[in-house]
Design a protein around this motif. Structure first.
Motif, PDB file in Angstrom:
ATOM      1  N   GLN A 192       0.836  -1.201   0.000  1.00  0.00           N
ATOM      2  CA  GLN A 192       0.000   0.000   0.000  1.00  0.00           C
ATOM      3  C   GLN A 192       0.869   1.248   0.000  1.00  0.00           C
ATOM      4  N   PRO A 193       0.412   2.303  -0.661  1.00  0.00           N
ATOM      5  CA  PRO A 193       1.166   3.568  -0.698  1.00  0.00           C
ATOM      6  C   PRO A 193       0.972   4.380   0.574  1.00  0.00           C
ATOM      7  N   VAL A 194       1.554   3.890   1.662  1.00  0.00           N
ATOM      8  CA  VAL A 194       1.493   4.597   2.937  1.00  0.00           C
ATOM      9  C   VAL A 194       2.917   4.865   3.404  1.00  0.00           C
ATOM     10  N   GLY A 195       3.036   5.577   4.525  1.00  0.00           N
ATOM     11  CA  GLY A 195       4.362   5.984   4.963  1.00  0.00           C
ATOM     12  C   GLY A 195       5.149   4.943   5.709  1.00  0.00           C
ATOM     13  N   CYS A 196       4.505   3.832   6.102  1.00  0.00           N
ATOM     14  CA  CYS A 196       5.180   2.884   6.985  1.00  0.00           C
ATOM     15  C   CYS A 196       4.513   1.511   6.896  1.00  0.00           C
ATOM     16  N   THR A 197       5.314   0.464   6.958  1.00  0.00           N
ATOM     17  CA  THR A 197       4.766  -0.895   6.965  1.00  0.00           C
ATOM     18  C   THR A 197       3.899  -1.124   8.196  1.00  0.00           C
ATOM     19  N   ALA A 198       4.274  -0.523   9.320  1.00  0.00           N
ATOM     20  CA  ALA A 198       3.506  -0.707  10.549  1.00  0.00           C
ATOM     21  C   ALA A 198       2.080  -0.195  10.401  1.00  0.00           C
ATOM     22  N   THR A 199       1.855   0.793   9.538  1.00  0.00           N
ATOM     23  CA  THR A 199       0.493   1.274   9.283  1.00  0.00           C
ATOM     24  C   THR A 199      -0.348   0.154   8.668  1.00  0.00           C
ATOM     25  N   ILE A 200       0.245  -0.577   7.738  1.00  0.00           N
ATOM     26  CA  ILE A 200      -0.458  -1.706   7.120  1.00  0.00           C
ATOM     27  C   ILE A 200      -0.747  -2.779   8.156  1.00  0.00           C
ATOM     28  N   LEU A 201       0.208  -3.008   9.054  1.00  0.00           N
ATOM     29  CA  LEU A 201       0.001  -4.011  10.095  1.00  0.00           C
ATOM     30  C   LEU A 201      -1.113  -3.596  11.048  1.00  0.00           C
ATOM     31  N   TYR A 202      -1.191  -2.302  11.359  1.00  0.00           N
ATOM     32  CA  TYR A 202      -2.286  -1.822  12.197  1.00  0.00           C
ATOM     33  C   TYR A 202      -3.629  -2.146  11.534  1.00  0.00           C
ATOM     34  N   GLN A 203      -3.693  -1.943  10.223  1.00  0.00           N
ATOM     35  CA  GLN A 203      -4.931  -2.243   9.493  1.00  0.00           C
ATOM     36  C   GLN A 203      -5.222  -3.747   9.513  1.00  0.00           C
ATOM     37  N   ILE A 204      -4.186  -4.558   9.370  1.00  0.00           N
ATOM     38  CA  ILE A 204      -4.378  -6.013   9.386  1.00  0.00           C
ATOM     39  C   ILE A 204      -4.920  -6.466  10.738  1.00  0.00           C
ATOM     40  N   TYR A 205      -4.334  -5.957  11.805  1.00  0.00           N
ATOM     41  CA  TYR A 205      -4.824  -6.295  13.152  1.00  0.00           C
ATOM     42  C   TYR A 205      -6.289  -5.913  13.305  1.00  0.00           C
ATOM     43  N   THR A 206      -6.619  -4.670  12.946  1.00  0.00           N
ATOM     44  CA  THR A 206      -7.988  -4.195  13.169  1.00  0.00           C
ATOM     45  C   THR A 206      -8.978  -4.849  12.210  1.00  0.00           C
ATOM     46  N   ASP A 207      -8.565  -5.110  10.961  1.00  0.00           N
ATOM     47  CA  ASP A 207      -9.460  -5.766  10.001  1.00  0.00           C
ATOM     48  C   ASP A 207      -9.899  -7.138  10.487  1.00  0.00           C
ATOM     49  N   HIS A 208      -9.039  -7.803  11.223  1.00  0.00           N
ATOM     50  CA  HIS A 208      -9.324  -9.164  11.676  1.00  0.00           C
ATOM     51  C   HIS A 208      -9.640  -9.220  13.171  1.00  0.00           C
ATOM     52  N   ASN A 209      -9.891  -8.052  13.764  1.00  0.00           N
ATOM     53  CA  ASN A 209     -10.302  -7.971  15.169  1.00  0.00           C
ATOM     54  C   ASN A 209      -9.315  -8.662  16.106  1.00  0.00           C
ATOM     55  N   VAL A 210      -8.032  -8.492  15.840  1.00  0.00           N
ATOM     56  CA  VAL A 210      -6.984  -9.045  16.699  1.00  0.00           C
ATOM     57  C   VAL A 210      -6.528  -7.945  17.659  1.00  0.00           C
ATOM     58  N   GLU A 211      -6.535  -8.262  18.928  1.00  0.00           N
ATOM     59  CA  GLU A 211      -6.194  -7.264  19.945  1.00  0.00           C
ATOM     60  C   GLU A 211      -4.748  -6.799  19.813  1.00  0.00           C
ATOM     61  N   ILE A 212      -4.548  -5.489  19.928  1.00  0.00           N
ATOM     62  CA  ILE A 212      -3.207  -4.903  19.920  1.00  0.00           C
ATOM     63  C   ILE A 212      -2.860  -4.539  21.359  1.00  0.00           C
ATOM     64  N   ASP A 213      -1.877  -5.219  21.926  1.00  0.00           N
ATOM     65  CA  ASP A 213      -1.504  -4.917  23.312  1.00  0.00           C
ATOM     66  C   ASP A 213      -0.663  -3.647  23.362  1.00  0.00           C
ATOM     67  N   LYS A 214      -0.393  -3.189  24.563  1.00  0.00           N
ATOM     68  CA  LYS A 214       0.298  -1.915  24.758  1.00  0.00           C
ATOM     69  C   LYS A 214       1.694  -1.915  24.139  1.00  0.00           C
ATOM     70  N   THR A 215       2.423  -2.998  24.322  1.00  0.00           N
ATOM     71  CA  THR A 215       3.789  -3.068  23.780  1.00  0.00           C
ATOM     72  C   THR A 215       3.785  -3.092  22.260  1.00  0.00           C
ATOM     73  N   THR A 216       2.903  -3.895  21.675  1.00  0.00           N
ATOM     74  CA  THR A 216       2.809  -3.956  20.214  1.00  0.00           C
ATOM     75  C   THR A 216       2.419  -2.598  19.653  1.00  0.00           C
ATOM     76  N   ALA A 217       1.505  -1.916  20.312  1.00  0.00           N
ATOM     77  CA  ALA A 217       1.098  -0.579  19.869  1.00  0.00           C
ATOM     78  C   ALA A 217       2.283   0.381  19.916  1.00  0.00           C
ATOM     79  N   GLY A 218       3.092   0.288  20.963  1.00  0.00           N
ATOM     80  CA  GLY A 218       4.255   1.158  21.070  1.00  0.00           C
ATOM     81  C   GLY A 218       5.264   0.915  19.964  1.00  0.00           C
ATOM     82  N   LEU A 219       5.497  -0.354  19.632  1.00  0.00           N
ATOM     83  CA  LEU A 219       6.432  -0.679  18.550  1.00  0.00           C
ATOM     84  C   LEU A 219       5.926  -0.150  17.209  1.00  0.00           C
ATOM     85  N   MET A 220       4.632  -0.323  16.923  1.00  0.00           N
ATOM     86  CA  MET A 220       4.066   0.173  15.667  1.00  0.00           C
ATOM     87  C   MET A 220       4.156   1.699  15.602  1.00  0.00           C
TER      88      MET A 220
END
Length: 555
Positions: A359-387
């Motif tokens: 995807q034409p976005v600024g960061c791979t982690a942005t795509i991963l955030y979308q993947i997590y939320t698209d599939h309703n997978v919980e993002i814990d505090k540490t994972t959120a900080g890394l992204m």
């Protein structure tokens, strides 16, 4: 710096890895995508890195208390990636008959003799066993092979009524007592093993002549008197249900495999060896199977040519890149399972369709955030900080022209989950990353460094981002001389280094190599003189530098 995580990988694991000379996005995305895959598949995904961590990334991992991904410098297929034929080793003292039965039961053509701690001692094949049976005519070979009495009892399915099963028959010859005692006296010598029947006189004669062992056929009982005399004379007595003819045929099969197995010049392979390195050696030998050892010499199983030909390679997912020149060594041999990226399409080819999300976005982690939320997978505090750290790094705290509304949405949500202030986190990250004191020119150049192709040209681009104007000025003066040496040693046509000032949002571009000044001038319509150009507003290598430079070099 975070301690390097050490892991033992199996061929069922999938490696998630970013590009060489990894940056914060590459490392954090590998960790976060591996977590996502493990949570959704239940399989094991290993976050990995293809090079050393830079100071900014080390700070991020330390701050969020996350171990550094394991270092993987090559994903070439190793023997450990192949489903070898796992086989249990056996003692070198087992009989030929037991070895043959083991082979038949397990559909094997080779078995390994090992020590009690599973170190390889020798190999015996079906062919070795058949040759031992067909070629042996020496009546003294049973003793020469130092055959244990327990092997004789087992092979003849007999019962020892006098003697020690753990003792060895290691002297004399084997003979069948078919004649009367007067004739027997001419043939039986001291220490012989005598096969005979139920005749009391023959049994007594053999014992008196000094035989070490009597094998009594047809399951007949031995008298108490014979047993007592045998005990006094240290003569072993074994009773077998087989007849004389059958015993004579079977007894050589009680010999230990140690007498016939191969022990010298064994060709073995270690689990960590690369498949490409052993192909020719296997092709030049006529053996059907080759023993595989672990790093400490323990026997693991066998590798055949068929298994080698069917090897699929390591399972790999790529993040933050999709160009072969940026990928870990050996990617062409890997079983590529997926790519998550936000760069231009590169030149990695696959044998079959794979998951590819670009995807034409600024960061791979942005795509991963979308993947997590698209599939309703919980993002814990540490994972959120890394992204969040990855997005801050790749977009230079939202200043880069690659920054999109998708990045903004992801960053806001991740900041809320992690409880981090993006600006404060950015200051600490960038300060750690721009701390270049004590670093060599080589370390500085390769801190954030990638190679590219444009037409017939190859070029490399490094980037240093800093809040310190004086530090960047020092690099402007000292780096060109080293860059020319590095360009020659790395065999690229041109080499560039972006000195990006986050505060002023400008870049000084250093360039070495024939035609580099002209290429920069044509690409950016600025004056490039003596390998240096000022690029106002240019902060992104991916979006602002590589596309126009590639177009200019491709002409």
């Amino acid at each position: 710096m975070s301690k390097k995580e050490t892991l033992t990988m199996s061929h069922n694991d999938t490696i998630v890895i970013g590009h060489k000379n990894p940056d914060t996005d590459s490392i954090c995305s590998a960790i976060c995508y591996a977590r996502y895959k493990e949570m959704t598949t239940g399989e094991r995904y290993i976050p990995a890195r293809a090079g050393a961590l830079n100071p900014e990334t080390s700070y991020v991992l330390d701050y969020f208390k996350v171990p550094a991904p394991v270092l993987v410098e090559s994903v070439k297929t190793q023997i450990s990636d192949i489903d070898i034929h796992c086989s249990a080793g056996v003692s070198k003292n087992i009989s030929l008959k037991k070895a043959w039965t083991t082979m038949q039961d397990n559909n094997e053509v080779t078995i390994a003799a090992v020590t009690p701690d599973n170190k390889l001692e020798g190999l015996i094949t079906v062919g070795d066993i058949t040759r031992s049976y067909m070629n042996v005519y020496d009546s003294g070979i049973l003793a020469e092979a130092k055959t244990q009495y327990s092997n004789i009892v087992e092979t003849l399915e007999g019962t020892m009524v006098v003697g020690d099963p753990q003792a060895f028959f290691d002297k004399g010859k084997v003979l069948v007592a078919a004649a009367n005692p007067d004739v027997m006296e001419q043939f039986i010598k001291e220490h012989d093993l005598v096969i005979l029947g139920n005749r009391y006189e023959s049994q007594l004669c053999a014992i008196e002549m000094g035989a070490d062992c009597l094998v009594v056929c047809n399951g007949v009982e031995v008298s108490v008197t014979i047993r007592k005399i045998a005990q006094e004379k240290n003569c072993t007595i074994i009773i077998t249900p087989y007849d004389t003819y059958t015993v004579a045929r079977l007894i050589n099969q009680s010999m230990p495999i140690s007498h016939f197995m191969k022990t010298d010049g064994l060709i073995t392979f270690e689990q960590e060896e690369y498949a490409d390195d052993i192909r020719s050696e296997m092709a030049n030998k006529r053996f059907r199977e080759f023993p595989v050892l672990d790093s400490e010499g323990h026997f693991m199983g066998f590798l055949s040519r068929r298994l080698l030909l069917n090897a699929k390679g390591k399972k790999v997912c790529l993040v933050d890149h999709n160009e072969r020149t940026q990928a870990v060594d050996g990617i062409e041999n890997a079983d590529l399972r997926g790519i998550i990226d936000h760069h231009r399409l590169g030149n990695i080819a696959t044998m079959s369709p794979v998951l590819f999300r670009n995807q034409p976005v600024g960061c791979t982690a942005t795509i991963l955030y979308q993947i997590y939320t698209d599939h309703n997978v919980e993002i814990d505090k540490t994972t959120a900080g890394l992204m969040l750290a990855a997005i801050i790094s790749d977009t230079l705290l939202f200043r880069s022209p690659t920054f999109t509304d998708c990045d903004r949405k992801a960053a806001d949500a991740l900041a809320k989950i992690s409880g981090e202030d993006p600006e404060q986190l950015a200051i600490r990250m960038f300060s750690a990353g721009s701390e270049l004191s004590g670093k060599t020119d080589e370390q500085i150049l390769h801190q954030d460094y990638k190679k590219f192709n444009a037409g017939s040209k190859t070029f490399a681009v490094g980037q240093i981002t800093s809040l310190n104007t004086d530090e960047l000025e020092n690099l402007r003066q000292r780096m060109p001389a080293y860059m020319e040496k590095a360009r020659e040693s790395e065999e690229v046509d041109m080499m560039y280094l972006m000195l990006t000032n986050i505060l002023t949002e400008n870049t000084i571009l250093l360039a070495v190599g024939a035609g580099c000044d002209q290429a920069v001038s044509e690409a950016f319509h600025v004056e490039c003189k003596n390998g240096e150009a000022s690029l106002k507003g240019v902060m992104s290598r991916k979006k602002q530098l590589i596309p126009p430079l590639t177009a200019a070099l491709s002409q």
